[in-house]
Scaffold this motif. Structure first.
Motif, PDB file in Angstrom:
ATOM      1  N   ILE A  38      29.122  17.908  15.177  1.00  0.00           N
ATOM      2  CA  ILE A  38      28.900  16.689  15.968  1.00  0.00           C
ATOM      3  C   ILE A  38      28.342  15.562  15.105  1.00  0.00           C
ATOM      4  O   ILE A  38      28.777  14.412  15.198  1.00  0.00           O
ATOM      5  CB  ILE A  38      27.941  16.981  17.141  1.00  0.00           C
ATOM      6  CG1 ILE A  38      28.588  17.949  18.127  1.00  0.00           C
ATOM      7  CG2 ILE A  38      27.559  15.688  17.865  1.00  0.00           C
ATOM      8  CD1 ILE A  38      27.651  18.405  19.240  1.00  0.00           C
ATOM      9  N   GLY A  39      27.356  15.893  14.255  1.00  0.00           N
ATOM     10  CA  GLY A  39      26.631  14.822  13.564  1.00  0.00           C
ATOM     11  C   GLY A  39      26.993  14.607  12.119  1.00  0.00           C
ATOM     12  O   GLY A  39      26.586  13.599  11.534  1.00  0.00           O
ATOM     13  N   PHE A  40      27.782  15.504  11.507  1.00  0.00           N
ATOM     14  CA  PHE A  40      28.039  15.383  10.072  1.00  0.00           C
ATOM     15  C   PHE A  40      29.243  14.489   9.816  1.00  0.00           C
ATOM     16  O   PHE A  40      30.321  14.943   9.449  1.00  0.00           O
ATOM     17  CB  PHE A  40      28.265  16.765   9.457  1.00  0.00           C
ATOM     18  CG  PHE A  40      27.975  16.793   7.980  1.00  0.00           C
ATOM     19  CD1 PHE A  40      28.995  16.711   7.055  1.00  0.00           C
ATOM     20  CD2 PHE A  40      26.667  16.880   7.527  1.00  0.00           C
ATOM     21  CE1 PHE A  40      28.725  16.736   5.697  1.00  0.00           C
ATOM     22  CE2 PHE A  40      26.393  16.909   6.170  1.00  0.00           C
ATOM     23  CZ  PHE A  40      27.420  16.835   5.251  1.00  0.00           C
ATOM     24  N   SER A  41      29.033  13.206  10.020  1.00  0.00           N
ATOM     25  CA  SER A  41      30.063  12.211   9.720  1.00  0.00           C
ATOM     26  C   SER A  41      29.382  10.914   9.328  1.00  0.00           C
ATOM     27  O   SER A  41      28.238  10.646   9.737  1.00  0.00           O
ATOM     28  CB  SER A  41      30.986  11.995  10.919  1.00  0.00           C
ATOM     29  OG  SER A  41      30.291  11.401  11.989  1.00  0.00           O
ATOM     30  N   LEU A  42      30.070  10.110   8.536  1.00  0.00           N
ATOM     31  CA  LEU A  42      29.492   8.861   8.045  1.00  0.00           C
ATOM     32  C   LEU A  42      29.171   7.908   9.187  1.00  0.00           C
ATOM     33  O   LEU A  42      28.119   7.250   9.192  1.00  0.00           O
ATOM     34  CB  LEU A  42      30.461   8.200   7.054  1.00  0.00           C
ATOM     35  CG  LEU A  42      29.949   6.943   6.335  1.00  0.00           C
ATOM     36  CD1 LEU A  42      28.701   7.263   5.513  1.00  0.00           C
ATOM     37  CD2 LEU A  42      31.034   6.352   5.457  1.00  0.00           C
ATOM     38  N   GLU A  46      25.519   6.381  10.123  1.00  0.00           N
ATOM     39  CA  GLU A  46      25.375   4.923  10.160  1.00  0.00           C
ATOM     40  C   GLU A  46      24.844   4.465  11.508  1.00  0.00           C
ATOM     41  O   GLU A  46      23.963   3.610  11.582  1.00  0.00           O
ATOM     42  CB  GLU A  46      26.735   4.281   9.875  1.00  0.00           C
ATOM     43  CG  GLU A  46      26.660   2.769   9.746  1.00  0.00           C
ATOM     44  CD  GLU A  46      28.020   2.162   9.414  1.00  0.00           C
ATOM     45  OE1 GLU A  46      28.097   0.918   9.369  1.00  0.00           O
ATOM     46  OE2 GLU A  46      28.980   2.922   9.201  1.00  0.00           O
ATOM     47  N   GLN A  47      25.369   5.051  12.583  1.00  0.00           N
ATOM     48  CA  GLN A  47      24.918   4.693  13.921  1.00  0.00           C
ATOM     49  C   GLN A  47      23.456   5.067  14.134  1.00  0.00           C
ATOM     50  O   GLN A  47      22.695   4.318  14.758  1.00  0.00           O
ATOM     51  CB  GLN A  47      25.785   5.393  14.966  1.00  0.00           C
ATOM     52  CG  GLN A  47      25.380   5.109  16.407  1.00  0.00           C
ATOM     53  CD  GLN A  47      26.222   5.893  17.393  1.00  0.00           C
ATOM     54  OE1 GLN A  47      27.231   6.499  17.025  1.00  0.00           O
ATOM     55  NE2 GLN A  47      25.815   5.894  18.645  1.00  0.00           N
ATOM     56  N   PHE A 233      24.521  12.380  21.844  1.00  0.00           N
ATOM     57  CA  PHE A 233      24.428  13.652  21.136  1.00  0.00           C
ATOM     58  C   PHE A 233      24.687  13.510  19.643  1.00  0.00           C
ATOM     59  O   PHE A 233      24.183  14.305  18.850  1.00  0.00           O
ATOM     60  CB  PHE A 233      25.408  14.658  21.748  1.00  0.00           C
ATOM     61  CG  PHE A 233      25.106  14.977  23.183  1.00  0.00           C
ATOM     62  CD1 PHE A 233      23.977  15.701  23.513  1.00  0.00           C
ATOM     63  CD2 PHE A 233      25.936  14.542  24.195  1.00  0.00           C
ATOM     64  CE1 PHE A 233      23.687  16.006  24.840  1.00  0.00           C
ATOM     65  CE2 PHE A 233      25.653  14.833  25.521  1.00  0.00           C
ATOM     66  CZ  PHE A 233      24.530  15.569  25.846  1.00  0.00           C
ATOM     67  N   GLU A 234      25.467  12.509  19.232  1.00  0.00           N
ATOM     68  CA  GLU A 234      25.720  12.324  17.799  1.00  0.00           C
ATOM     69  C   GLU A 234      24.446  11.949  17.061  1.00  0.00           C
ATOM     70  O   GLU A 234      24.145  12.484  15.993  1.00  0.00           O
ATOM     71  CB  GLU A 234      26.795  11.255  17.599  1.00  0.00           C
ATOM     72  CG  GLU A 234      28.187  11.699  18.022  1.00  0.00           C
ATOM     73  CD  GLU A 234      29.240  10.672  17.648  1.00  0.00           C
ATOM     74  OE1 GLU A 234      28.879   9.611  17.110  1.00  0.00           O
ATOM     75  OE2 GLU A 234      30.427  10.950  17.892  1.00  0.00           O
ATOM     76  N   THR A 235      23.681  11.011  17.641  1.00  0.00           N
ATOM     77  CA  THR A 235      22.417  10.612  17.017  1.00  0.00           C
ATOM     78  C   THR A 235      21.435  11.768  17.008  1.00  0.00           C
ATOM     79  O   THR A 235      20.733  12.005  16.016  1.00  0.00           O
ATOM     80  CB  THR A 235      21.813   9.410  17.766  1.00  0.00           C
ATOM     81  OG1 THR A 235      22.748   8.339  17.774  1.00  0.00           O
ATOM     82  CG2 THR A 235      20.530   8.950  17.104  1.00  0.00           C
TER      83      THR A 235
END
Length: 281
Positions: A38-42, A46-47, A233-235
């Motif tokens: 869910i969270g391991f992306s640029l 950044e967000q 959920f991403e944050t």
């Protein structure tokens, strides 16, 4: 007969290994993998880090954990010195009381600090314990000093006391002996206790939520807020990854110094001390 016994033993071992692997797969690897996916992306990072509240929470988490850990180590060092170098009545009883705070429920301790704050009428003063960084740091010291005392009272008796006596014989003061002879030998214990104290303060939740309130947020409380209240959920996953990295780093440091302390049997050399000549009659 022997071959049957060996076959049954191999099957039992295989079942045990598979059971352990399934347990870790369901309760360890799957949750961590889900967080990473869910969270391991640029874009997620950044967000998260463009948010002012996240940056404030990250900074507050780092500095309060650092201050809390440093003060816990300093206070625990003083208490441990008394327990190791002094003999008095009820010593073991007092030493056992030192370990009680660590096992006390967070809600009970936070509520006790709030009661003390109200009893002493500290609200509105610089010593206010509720809704302030001072209250959070004081509660963390209350919890983590016991970790430091427990670690140092176990490692301190194993250091080389002959080097201390030799340095004092050569004319070194007690303060100089402590900083140049004793403290280097306690390095492993101090680093081990300090890393654990930092780990517990960095991941603290109940103390922050009860004593800090809405004005004091850490990574842990921000994960809870983003996951349950804002449903971002991403944050929350990004902050979880950051916290996971810190936890792994602190556990690695703790394990490294525990191993070093167990292997270190060489006394600290005191030949580097430049001491005044003292005539011994």
């Amino acid at each position: 007969m022997n071959s049957r016994i060996i076959t049954r033993s191999n099957r039992a071992n295989l079942i045990a290994i598979l059971s352990v692997l399934v347990f870790y797969l369901i309760f360890f690897f799957y949750p961590i993998g889900k967080i990473l996916s869910i969270g391991f992306s640029l874009s997620s990072f950044e967000q998260a880090f463009t948010s002012v509240s996240v940056r404030k929470a990250l900074w507050f988490t780092i500095w309060q954990a650092t201050v809390s850990s440093a003060l816990s180590v300093a206070i625990g060092l003083c208490i441990s010195s008394v327990f190791v170098k002094s003999e008095f009545r009820f010593k073991k009883f007092l030493q056992s009381l030192t370990f009680i705070p660590f096992v006390m429920p967070t809600v009970v301790v936070a509520s006790a600090f709030i009661s003390v704050n109200e009893m002493l009428k500290l609200e509105g003063t610089p010593l206010n314990l509720q809704g302030s960084a001072l209250g959070i740091i004081a509660a963390h010291i209350f919890f983590n000093t016991s970790i430091v005392v427990r670690t140092l009272t176990s490692t301190w008796p194993m250091i080389d006391f002959e080097s201390e006596q030799a340095a004092q014989t050569l004319g070194a003061s007690r303060i100089r002996v402590f900083f140049q002879i004793t403290l280097p030998q306690l390095k492993s214990g101090l680093m081990s206790a300090g890393s654990l104290a930092f780990l517990f303060t960095f991941t603290s939740f109940g103390v922050i939520l009860i004593l800090g309130g809405l004005g004091k947020a850490t990574i842990e409380t921000e994960i809870w807020r983003y996951a349950t209240q804002r449903t971002e959920f991403e944050t929350a996953a990004v902050l979880g990854i950051v916290q996971l990295l810190v936890v792994v780093a602190m556990l690695t440091i703790n394990n490294k110094f525990l191993i070093t302390d167990s292997k270190n049997t060489n006394p600290v050399s005191y030949t580097h001390l430049t001491l005044p000549t003292k005539r011994i009659v």
